[in-house]
Design a protein around this motif. Structure first.
Motif, PDB file in Angstrom:
ATOM      1  N   ASN A  36      43.727  34.449  49.317  1.00 19.70           N
ATOM      2  CA  ASN A  36      43.993  35.642  50.120  1.00 19.70           C
ATOM      3  C   ASN A  36      43.673  36.939  49.382  1.00 19.70           C
ATOM      4  O   ASN A  36      43.979  38.023  49.856  1.00 19.70           O
ATOM      5  CB  ASN A  36      45.463  35.664  50.572  1.00 19.70           C
ATOM      6  N   GLY A  37      43.093  36.812  48.185  1.00 20.54           N
ATOM      7  CA  GLY A  37      42.588  38.015  47.532  1.00 20.54           C
ATOM      8  C   GLY A  37      43.379  38.515  46.339  1.00 20.54           C
ATOM      9  O   GLY A  37      43.019  39.533  45.743  1.00 20.54           O
ATOM     10  N   GLU A  38      44.441  37.836  45.952  1.00 15.73           N
ATOM     11  CA  GLU A  38      45.189  38.291  44.769  1.00 15.73           C
ATOM     12  C   GLU A  38      44.296  38.141  43.525  1.00 15.73           C
ATOM     13  O   GLU A  38      43.752  37.083  43.280  1.00 15.73           O
ATOM     14  CB  GLU A  38      46.480  37.460  44.612  1.00 15.73           C
ATOM     15  N   VAL A  94      52.863  27.097  33.028  1.00 17.34           N
ATOM     16  CA  VAL A  94      52.122  27.358  34.272  1.00 17.34           C
ATOM     17  C   VAL A  94      50.952  28.218  33.843  1.00 17.34           C
ATOM     18  O   VAL A  94      51.155  29.303  33.288  1.00 17.34           O
ATOM     19  CB  VAL A  94      52.975  28.115  35.309  1.00 17.34           C
ATOM     20  N   GLU A  95      49.731  27.730  34.008  1.00 18.64           N
ATOM     21  CA  GLU A  95      48.576  28.487  33.511  1.00 18.64           C
ATOM     22  C   GLU A  95      47.484  28.582  34.567  1.00 18.64           C
ATOM     23  O   GLU A  95      47.311  27.666  35.376  1.00 18.64           O
ATOM     24  CB  GLU A  95      47.994  27.823  32.256  1.00 18.64           C
ATOM     25  N   ILE A  96      46.780  29.697  34.527  1.00 16.54           N
ATOM     26  CA  ILE A  96      45.608  29.880  35.390  1.00 16.54           C
ATOM     27  C   ILE A  96      44.435  30.203  34.466  1.00 16.54           C
ATOM     28  O   ILE A  96      44.440  31.225  33.778  1.00 16.54           O
ATOM     29  CB  ILE A  96      45.858  31.007  36.405  1.00 16.54           C
ATOM     30  N   LEU A  97      43.476  29.298  34.420  1.00 16.01           N
ATOM     31  CA  LEU A  97      42.402  29.387  33.438  1.00 16.01           C
ATOM     32  C   LEU A  97      41.069  29.071  34.100  1.00 16.01           C
ATOM     33  O   LEU A  97      41.021  28.559  35.226  1.00 16.01           O
ATOM     34  CB  LEU A  97      42.646  28.370  32.313  1.00 16.01           C
ATOM     35  N   ASP A 149      41.795  38.829  35.012  1.00 15.01           N
ATOM     36  CA  ASP A 149      41.509  39.475  36.291  1.00 15.01           C
ATOM     37  C   ASP A 149      40.505  38.574  37.010  1.00 15.01           C
ATOM     38  O   ASP A 149      39.516  38.143  36.421  1.00 15.01           O
ATOM     39  CB  ASP A 149      40.889  40.852  35.986  1.00 15.01           C
ATOM     40  N   LEU A 150      40.777  38.264  38.246  1.00 19.31           N
ATOM     41  CA  LEU A 150      39.901  37.325  38.962  1.00 19.31           C
ATOM     42  C   LEU A 150      38.765  38.002  39.709  1.00 19.31           C
ATOM     43  O   LEU A 150      37.949  37.330  40.339  1.00 19.31           O
ATOM     44  CB  LEU A 150      40.734  36.488  39.940  1.00 19.31           C
ATOM     45  N   SER A 151      38.672  39.344  39.635  1.00 20.95           N
ATOM     46  CA  SER A 151      37.685  40.048  40.482  1.00 20.95           C
ATOM     47  C   SER A 151      36.250  39.669  40.143  1.00 20.95           C
ATOM     48  O   SER A 151      35.406  39.551  41.030  1.00 20.95           O
ATOM     49  CB  SER A 151      37.819  41.570  40.361  1.00 20.95           C
ATOM     50  N   GLU A 152      35.985  39.501  38.832  1.00 22.41           N
ATOM     51  CA  GLU A 152      34.594  39.291  38.418  1.00 22.41           C
ATOM     52  C   GLU A 152      34.186  37.833  38.479  1.00 22.41           C
ATOM     53  O   GLU A 152      33.017  37.497  38.345  1.00 22.41           O
ATOM     54  CB  GLU A 152      34.415  39.781  36.972  1.00 22.41           C
ATOM     55  N   LEU A 153      35.189  36.973  38.605  1.00 24.23           N
ATOM     56  CA  LEU A 153      34.954  35.551  38.367  1.00 24.23           C
ATOM     57  C   LEU A 153      34.164  34.863  39.475  1.00 24.23           C
ATOM     58  O   LEU A 153      34.398  35.044  40.650  1.00 24.23           O
ATOM     59  CB  LEU A 153      36.305  34.848  38.224  1.00 24.23           C
ATOM     60  N   LYS A 154      33.216  34.037  39.042  1.00 25.56           N
ATOM     61  CA  LYS A 154      32.596  33.091  39.962  1.00 25.56           C
ATOM     62  C   LYS A 154      32.831  31.696  39.417  1.00 25.56           C
ATOM     63  O   LYS A 154      32.943  31.519  38.215  1.00 25.56           O
ATOM     64  CB  LYS A 154      31.095  33.367  40.083  1.00 25.56           C
ATOM     65  N   GLY A 155      32.872  30.713  40.272  1.00 26.46           N
ATOM     66  CA  GLY A 155      33.079  29.346  39.793  1.00 26.46           C
ATOM     67  C   GLY A 155      34.488  28.893  40.073  1.00 26.46           C
ATOM     68  O   GLY A 155      35.156  29.398  40.968  1.00 26.46           O
ATOM     69  N   LYS A 156      34.951  27.951  39.258  1.00 26.65           N
ATOM     70  CA  LYS A 156      36.237  27.317  39.540  1.00 26.65           C
ATOM     71  C   LYS A 156      37.363  27.889  38.695  1.00 26.65           C
ATOM     72  O   LYS A 156      37.192  28.176  37.513  1.00 26.65           O
ATOM     73  CB  LYS A 156      36.138  25.814  39.269  1.00 26.65           C
TER      74      LYS A 156
END
Lengths: 285, 285
Positions: free
Chosen positions: B216-218, B243-246, B256-263
């Motif tokens: 949803n865009g977070e 709890v990790e987000i990698l 920051d997830l804005s630039e990310l492409k992929g998984k």
């Protein structure tokens, strides 16, 4: 004879040979071949349908300040020598092919077998050796791989690795080849000045003295070591790294030879100037 | 279906299959099979001539005080399940066969990929995994080996090892299989009381909440982590390990997830009483 530069091509070549039912012999080398290497190649040629010789100066088995940069290289001359021996393939990858950016996987044999002798003066050396040899095994898929008894500790470490990681292949040990005057063949002999080369003859001579002492009944390990050390110290430029007498089975310590059955390894490493040479003798008791 | 107990017999079986031109699929397990394992077996059965399932509770991947001794084992039930799936061979060695006295050779992937997540709370775990998997590869000689996405970090570590040591095989990832209520299948679920099993449903639910927030865009990783953590903390018995987000490519950090492409990998480990459960979700962005 083919020269293959990539892991992918090498692996599919070997896979194809397996499919055809051919046996593969691998001789791993760092190139700048001498008669010692050629002896390994001849043994491989005799016992296998396909002979692969790898030529790769493996950066990760050299320590900081060791001779990686100046290690002698001459692919053209090596190719001519191997062509004459009817070798099928030279596997000659670049450093980047073997260790791409971010490379981080290592194979290590722990314990005394890698911490004594050369392991003590060259930390990380055997980890570099077992890692590259694992990569070469997985790439070339040999049934048999040939190593020289000159690097006695190396071949023992590799045998232990093959056994413990269950590599589906056999290690073949080939005896030390010496120059006519007794100096063990080594690509590093090329570093020696005429003067140092003459002094280096002490190594083999001292080993023979030690071997004779044991064969003549000397049971005290320290006495035999001292005999060898004293002999080497008659050379003005020799700088002893180690002289050791250990079990030829597992490099365990020996203090008294009276009870021992099996092989004894007398091994030494000595620096002449900047050139570190190793040599050894196996004694049967 | 054959049950093979020794490395030597297993290796000569696989060598023979290779000679016959058969492809081999390997499913490495610690036994006490559930539908997640069976999914791996079905995938292997579809894609290979020969399917080998190894069942071996690998002591060296368990830490001191972990559940090696009580890890559930039931070879009879496992055999019946695998017979139904037309498996050709169960490779089921004893501990002594895999690690005889004096065993000392290890395969290790270094760096972030093994020090984060489960690597942080289980030091030495992945060294145990990569060592046993190397041994299984050399023994069973598969063309393809099947691992579950449930152990997301494990499969990434093994893929890196296979690539870097040049093992001549392909790793196949199989998606997580869940119970109807969403709990990821695991042999360790058997440790849970009814009460804890109910609470454990929070794991998958919290991962879905996190995934939805990202979809949803977070863009703020910390906010998504906090959302998941807060949700898990509503359970009285949950004790969060991580709890990790990698990055789902190499486990590198993401702020920051804005630039990310992929998984993106959202991964967690939570203890319910003495039972440590892991789960994860991959999010495509």
């Amino acid at each position: 004879m083919e020269i293959i530069k990539t892991i992918k091509q090498m692996q599919s070549y070997s896979r194809e040979q397996q499919r055809l039912g051919k046996t593969i012999g691998l001789v791993p080398t760092m190139g700048y071949l001498h008669e010692g290497h050629i002896e390994l190649v001849k043994a491989a040629r005799k016992e296998n349908d396909i002979v692969i010789v790898s030529i790769f100066v493996n950066p990760i088995q050299f320590g900081v300040g060791e001779d990686f940069d100046i290690y002698p290289r001459d692919l053209k001359r090596d190719s001519q020598l191997l062509e004459k021996e009817n070798v099928d393939v030279i596997f000659n990858p670049e450093g980047e092919e073997m260790y791409p950016a971010g490379y981080n996987t290592f194979v290590e044999v722990s314990g005394e077998i890698t911490t004594k002798l050369c392991g003590a003066s060259r930390p990380g050396h055997f980890r570099g050796v077992t890692t590259v040899v694992s990569k070469l095994f997985n790439t070339c898929l040999p049934d048999k791989a040939y190593f020289g008894q000159k690097d006695a500790q190396q071949v023992m470490v590799i045998e232990k690795m093959v056994k413990e990681l269950n590599f589906p292949l056999t290690i073949v040990r080939v005896p030390i080849i010496r120059e006519k005057d007794g100096l063990a063949m080594s690509s590093r002999n090329t570093y020696l000045s005429d003067e140092l080369r003459k002094e280096a003859l002490l190594l083999n001579q001292s080993l023979i003295k030690g071997k004779q002492a044991i064969e003549n009944g000397e049971k005290d390990v320290e006495k035999v070591k001292k005999l060898i050390q004293d002999y080497i110290k008659t050379s003005p430029n020799a700088n002893i790294d180690y002289v050791e007498i250990l079990s030829g089975e597992d490099l365990s310590d020996l203090s008294d030879l009276s009870e021992l059955k099996g092989k004894i390894l007398i091994a030494l490493a000595v620096k002449f100037g900047n050139t570190r040479l190793i040599d050894n003798q196996l004694v049967e008791v």
